[in-house]
Scaffold this motif. Structure first.
Motif, PDB file in Angstrom:
ATOM      1  N   UNK A 165      -3.444   3.343   9.716  1.00 38.45           N
ATOM      2  CA  UNK A 165      -4.411   3.787   8.713  1.00 38.45           C
ATOM      3  C   UNK A 165      -4.281   2.955   7.445  1.00 38.45           C
ATOM      4  N   UNK A 166      -5.426   2.652   6.873  1.00 38.53           N
ATOM      5  CA  UNK A 166      -5.453   1.995   5.573  1.00 38.53           C
ATOM      6  C   UNK A 166      -5.548   3.056   4.480  1.00 38.53           C
ATOM      7  N   UNK A 167      -5.308   2.609   3.253  1.00 38.41           N
ATOM      8  CA  UNK A 167      -5.525   3.464   2.096  1.00 38.41           C
ATOM      9  C   UNK A 167      -6.993   3.864   2.061  1.00 38.41           C
ATOM     10  N   UNK A 168      -7.270   5.050   1.549  1.00 43.25           N
ATOM     11  CA  UNK A 168      -8.632   5.571   1.496  1.00 43.25           C
ATOM     12  C   UNK A 168      -9.631   4.562   0.942  1.00 43.25           C
ATOM     13  N   UNK A 169     -10.798   4.544   1.531  1.00 48.18           N
ATOM     14  CA  UNK A 169     -11.873   3.704   1.028  1.00 48.18           C
ATOM     15  C   UNK A 169     -12.271   4.069  -0.384  1.00 48.18           C
ATOM     16  N   UNK A 170     -11.996   5.292  -0.792  1.00 46.45           N
ATOM     17  CA  UNK A 170     -12.250   5.704  -2.174  1.00 46.45           C
ATOM     18  C   UNK A 170     -11.537   4.780  -3.143  1.00 46.45           C
ATOM     19  N   UNK A 171     -10.371   4.300  -2.746  1.00 48.74           N
ATOM     20  CA  UNK A 171      -9.557   3.431  -3.591  1.00 48.74           C
ATOM     21  C   UNK A 171      -9.879   1.959  -3.360  1.00 48.74           C
ATOM     22  N   UNK A 172      -9.894   1.534  -2.096  1.00 47.50           N
ATOM     23  CA  UNK A 172      -9.940   0.090  -1.810  1.00 47.50           C
ATOM     24  C   UNK A 172     -11.343  -0.472  -1.658  1.00 47.50           C
ATOM     25  N   UNK A 173     -12.354   0.384  -1.666  1.00 49.79           N
ATOM     26  CA  UNK A 173     -13.728  -0.108  -1.522  1.00 49.79           C
ATOM     27  C   UNK A 173     -14.540  -0.010  -2.807  1.00 49.79           C
ATOM     28  N   UNK A 174     -13.896   0.427  -3.898  1.00 55.08           N
ATOM     29  CA  UNK A 174     -14.615   0.687  -5.142  1.00 55.08           C
ATOM     30  C   UNK A 174     -14.093  -0.238  -6.236  1.00 55.08           C
ATOM     31  N   UNK A 198      -6.946  -3.161  -6.118  1.00 54.54           N
ATOM     32  CA  UNK A 198      -6.882  -2.697  -4.737  1.00 54.54           C
ATOM     33  C   UNK A 198      -8.087  -3.185  -3.938  1.00 54.54           C
ATOM     34  N   UNK A 199      -9.240  -3.193  -4.572  1.00 58.98           N
ATOM     35  CA  UNK A 199     -10.441  -3.679  -3.888  1.00 58.98           C
ATOM     36  C   UNK A 199     -10.310  -5.166  -3.594  1.00 58.98           C
ATOM     37  N   UNK A 200      -9.734  -5.909  -4.552  1.00 58.68           N
ATOM     38  CA  UNK A 200      -9.535  -7.346  -4.350  1.00 58.68           C
ATOM     39  C   UNK A 200      -8.578  -7.605  -3.192  1.00 58.68           C
ATOM     40  N   UNK A 201      -7.547  -6.775  -3.073  1.00 57.27           N
ATOM     41  CA  UNK A 201      -6.536  -6.994  -2.035  1.00 57.27           C
ATOM     42  C   UNK A 201      -7.094  -6.844  -0.626  1.00 57.27           C
ATOM     43  N   UNK A 202      -8.162  -6.086  -0.502  1.00 60.43           N
ATOM     44  CA  UNK A 202      -8.715  -5.839   0.826  1.00 60.43           C
ATOM     45  C   UNK A 202     -10.038  -6.562   1.071  1.00 60.43           C
ATOM     46  N   UNK A 203     -10.428  -7.455   0.165  1.00 61.37           N
ATOM     47  CA  UNK A 203     -11.674  -8.194   0.352  1.00 61.37           C
ATOM     48  C   UNK A 203     -11.597  -9.123   1.558  1.00 61.37           C
ATOM     49  N   UNK A 204     -10.473  -9.804   1.705  1.00 60.05           N
ATOM     50  CA  UNK A 204     -10.359 -10.773   2.795  1.00 60.05           C
ATOM     51  C   UNK A 204      -9.040 -10.659   3.553  1.00 60.05           C
ATOM     52  N   UNK A 205      -8.190  -9.703   3.152  1.00 63.39           N
ATOM     53  CA  UNK A 205      -6.898  -9.546   3.799  1.00 63.39           C
ATOM     54  C   UNK A 205      -6.650  -8.066   4.105  1.00 63.39           C
ATOM     55  N   UNK A 206      -5.682  -7.817   4.957  1.00 63.74           N
ATOM     56  CA  UNK A 206      -5.311  -6.445   5.306  1.00 63.74           C
ATOM     57  C   UNK A 206      -3.782  -6.379   5.346  1.00 63.74           C
ATOM     58  N   UNK A 207      -3.189  -6.486   4.166  1.00 60.25           N
ATOM     59  CA  UNK A 207      -1.731  -6.596   4.069  1.00 60.25           C
ATOM     60  C   UNK A 207      -1.010  -5.261   3.976  1.00 60.25           C
ATOM     61  N   UNK A 208      -1.722  -4.198   3.597  1.00 64.70           N
ATOM     62  CA  UNK A 208      -1.054  -2.921   3.324  1.00 64.70           C
ATOM     63  C   UNK A 208      -1.611  -1.816   4.216  1.00 64.70           C
ATOM     64  N   UNK A 209      -0.689  -1.003   4.720  1.00 60.08           N
ATOM     65  CA  UNK A 209      -1.058   0.143   5.563  1.00 60.08           C
ATOM     66  C   UNK A 209      -0.301   1.365   5.067  1.00 60.08           C
ATOM     67  N   UNK A 210      -0.710   2.519   5.518  1.00 57.10           N
ATOM     68  CA  UNK A 210      -0.028   3.745   5.133  1.00 57.10           C
ATOM     69  C   UNK A 210       1.362   3.797   5.764  1.00 57.10           C
ATOM     70  N   UNK A 211       2.311   4.323   5.014  1.00 54.88           N
ATOM     71  CA  UNK A 211       3.675   4.467   5.522  1.00 54.88           C
ATOM     72  C   UNK A 211       3.782   5.664   6.458  1.00 54.88           C
ATOM     73  N   UNK A 212       4.525   5.509   7.520  1.00 55.66           N
ATOM     74  CA  UNK A 212       4.725   6.623   8.442  1.00 55.66           C
ATOM     75  C   UNK A 212       5.471   7.774   7.766  1.00 55.66           C
ATOM     76  N   UNK A 213       6.278   7.468   6.753  1.00 54.76           N
ATOM     77  CA  UNK A 213       7.012   8.528   6.052  1.00 54.76           C
ATOM     78  C   UNK A 213       6.047   9.519   5.423  1.00 54.76           C
ATOM     79  N   UNK A 214       5.144   9.013   4.596  1.00 56.72           N
ATOM     80  CA  UNK A 214       4.185   9.898   3.936  1.00 56.72           C
ATOM     81  C   UNK A 214       3.264  10.558   4.949  1.00 56.72           C
ATOM     82  N   UNK A 215       2.753   9.786   5.893  1.00 54.36           N
ATOM     83  CA  UNK A 215       1.790  10.339   6.855  1.00 54.36           C
ATOM     84  C   UNK A 215       2.408  11.457   7.691  1.00 54.36           C
ATOM     85  N   UNK A 216       3.659  11.287   8.108  1.00 54.06           N
ATOM     86  CA  UNK A 216       4.281  12.320   8.929  1.00 54.06           C
ATOM     87  C   UNK A 216       4.662  13.544   8.111  1.00 54.06           C
TER      88      UNK A 216
END
Length: 484
Positions: free
Chosen positions: A327-336, A258-276
């Motif tokens: 919104x992106x996935x929590x930094x707890x996941x994608x920044x560690x 997950x950290x690798x996926x967000x190093x240079x790209x921003x392909x994934x965002x939170x789904x409106x289904x879960x967020x709502x």
């Protein structure tokens, strides 16, 4: 003519030399005196375990259950791929595990490979991990080659075994593995649990418990036997402290995908289904699962003080090109880099126990009531994500209903980012109700994966038999256990 005769003579001479090689004993002339005389099973195990991250962070199932969606390049969220290859699992991790089992069971090699851990413990770990991989595979494709697989050039057209057979095989393998675990040294090269056999026992029993419930609608006796066996072991996950997780390294070869996926790209965002859903339930996990958008906001905040205004999900399958609006996935996941990805959790176990208490009250599931186990599942999930105690108390107090629909919903929320488990449990429980992406060509959420086209081309007869028994080779043919 002379030239032709010379060529024929040369060919016959070469053929004679080649054939004579079969009768010559070259002894050890081709042996490398500096090479290993037996497989290094520690390296085989590490290699096999290196495939776990690709399984537990696979975005396909996560997009299907609408935890996340994609930015400007939608794929899984539109269900675009309909055929998938399973080849890499057979020639990679499973083959490595097969070899570990083979040499540890071979009297002539067991002593030498015993240098890498107790023989039975090596076999046990390999069987548990192999069962885990096989379950992942059969829950994607259903029927699979197994009893006739791994035969090399002698078996290039193996038959397909039914999913019912494969599940029975998995339970047998787990039970055999658990019976082998002993106080001897755990296997070397174990990057998952560092050779801790208690952790492997917990992993195996928790896997057995989860899979028992998965088959409960089609084989209640098989389910009951294995579920109660797991409970009786006393070695299922009993707190967040012993969640089954995969810990990543801090270098680029072993760090968190997950950290690798967000190093240079921003392909994934939170789904409106879960967020709502989280917003409508005033679920504080919305602030733990995601981070505020940089430029977007919701038009209908629900939390006091509009503190959720910047927490925005994207439409599933849409080309969400302006990703800063979401919104992106929590930094707890994608920044560690060394984030611990859950494979099985205390919350999942608690919700499973709550379901058994409700649907199968005569089973031995330990202590507690449906309501108490359901509450403990919510608390376990929120504590796992470090939600404040006061917020947990408020949420639990307002969510006291514990019907099967409630249990399925909370399990879906708790399995955030666990694609294989979330997808499987959503298919089994048919809840919560998810609306397929309106941007998909085929507006149906897949319930299995189709076989790669090479299977039909190269193993036509056995492929045809599997399809005839299982159903059409599409993403919409339900698996054996998925009967609701």
């Amino acid at each position: 003519m002379k030239k032709t005769i010379k060529i024929l003579t040369l060919f016959i001479f070469s053929l004679t030399i080649f054939n004579s090689c079969d009768t010559v004993d070259f002894g050890d002339i081709n042996d490398n005196p500096n090479g290993p005389t037996a497989p290094i099973t520690s390296q085989l195990l590490t290699s096999a375990q290196s495939s776990v991250p690709s399984l537990i962070t696979d975005v396909t199932g996560i997009c299907y259950v609408q935890h996340i969606t994609e930015g400007q390049y939608p794929g899984p969220s539109r269900y675009q791929t309909t055929q998938f290859s399973y080849d890499s699992w057979y020639v990679g991790p499973i083959q490595n595990l097969n070899k570990i089992i083979e040499v540890n069971e071979d009297p002539e090699q067991a002593e030498s490979v015993g240098a890498y851990g107790n023989n039975d413990n090596q076999i046990a770990v390999s069987k548990i991990l192999r069962a885990y991989f096989l379950n992942y595979m059969t829950d994607r494709w259903g029927y699979l080659p197994w009893t006739e697989a791994f035969q090399g050039v002698q078996g290039t057209q193996p038959k397909f075994d039914s999913q019912e057979f494969l599940y029975n095989y998995i339970f047998d393998e787990l039970n055999d593995a658990l019976g082998r675990i002993n106080s001897g040294a755990g296997p070397s090269g174990d990057v998952m649990f560092s050779g801790d056999m208690d952790k492997w026992a917990t992993f195996a029993n928790t896997l057995k418990l989860v899979l028992a419930l998965r088959v409960s609608d089609v084989d209640a006796d098989l389910a009951k036997t294995n579920f109660e066996s797991a409970i009786a072991s006393g070695k299922v996950i009993s707190s967040n402290a012993n969640n089954v997780v995969f810990t990543f390294g801090s270098d680029d070869n072993s760090d968190n995908p997950w950290e690798d996926r967000f190093e240079s790209r921003e392909d994934y965002i939170m789904s409106e289904t879960l967020m709502e859903e989280l917003r409508s339930e005033l679920d504080p996990r919305i602030f733990k699962y995601s981070q505020p958008s940089r430029t977007g906001s919701t038009s209908s905040p629900a939390f006091p003080g509009d503190i959720d205004e910047k927490y925005v999900g994207g439409p599933n399958g849409k080309v969400n090109g302006n990703v800063p609006d979401y919104s992106f996935i929590s930094g707890t996941v994608i920044d560690d880099q060394t984030y611990q990805i859950p494979m099985f959790t205390y919350a999942q176990v608690k919700f499973s126990l709550a379901e058994v208490s409700l649907r199968f009250p005569t089973w031995n599931f330990g202590s507690g009531t449906t309501a108490s186990l359901f509450q403990e599942g919510i608390e376990a999930s929120m504590e796992q994500w470090e939600v404040d105690t006061a917020d947990i108390t408020d949420y639990v107090a307002s969510h006291t209903s514990s019907t099967i629909t409630d249990i399925a919903y909370e399990k879906w929320v708790a399995l955030f980012l666990n694609g294989p488990e979330a997808w499987a449990e959503w298919r089994r429980l048919d809840a919560p109700t998810l609306t397929p992406s309106i941007y998909a060509t085929d507006q149906r959420i897949p319930v299995r994966h189709g076989y790669d086209t090479s299977i039909q081309d190269n193993n036509a007869e056995n492929y045809a038999t599997a399809v005839a028994e299982q159903g059409p080779d599409t993403n919409h043919t339900k698996l054996w256990w998925d009967i609701n």
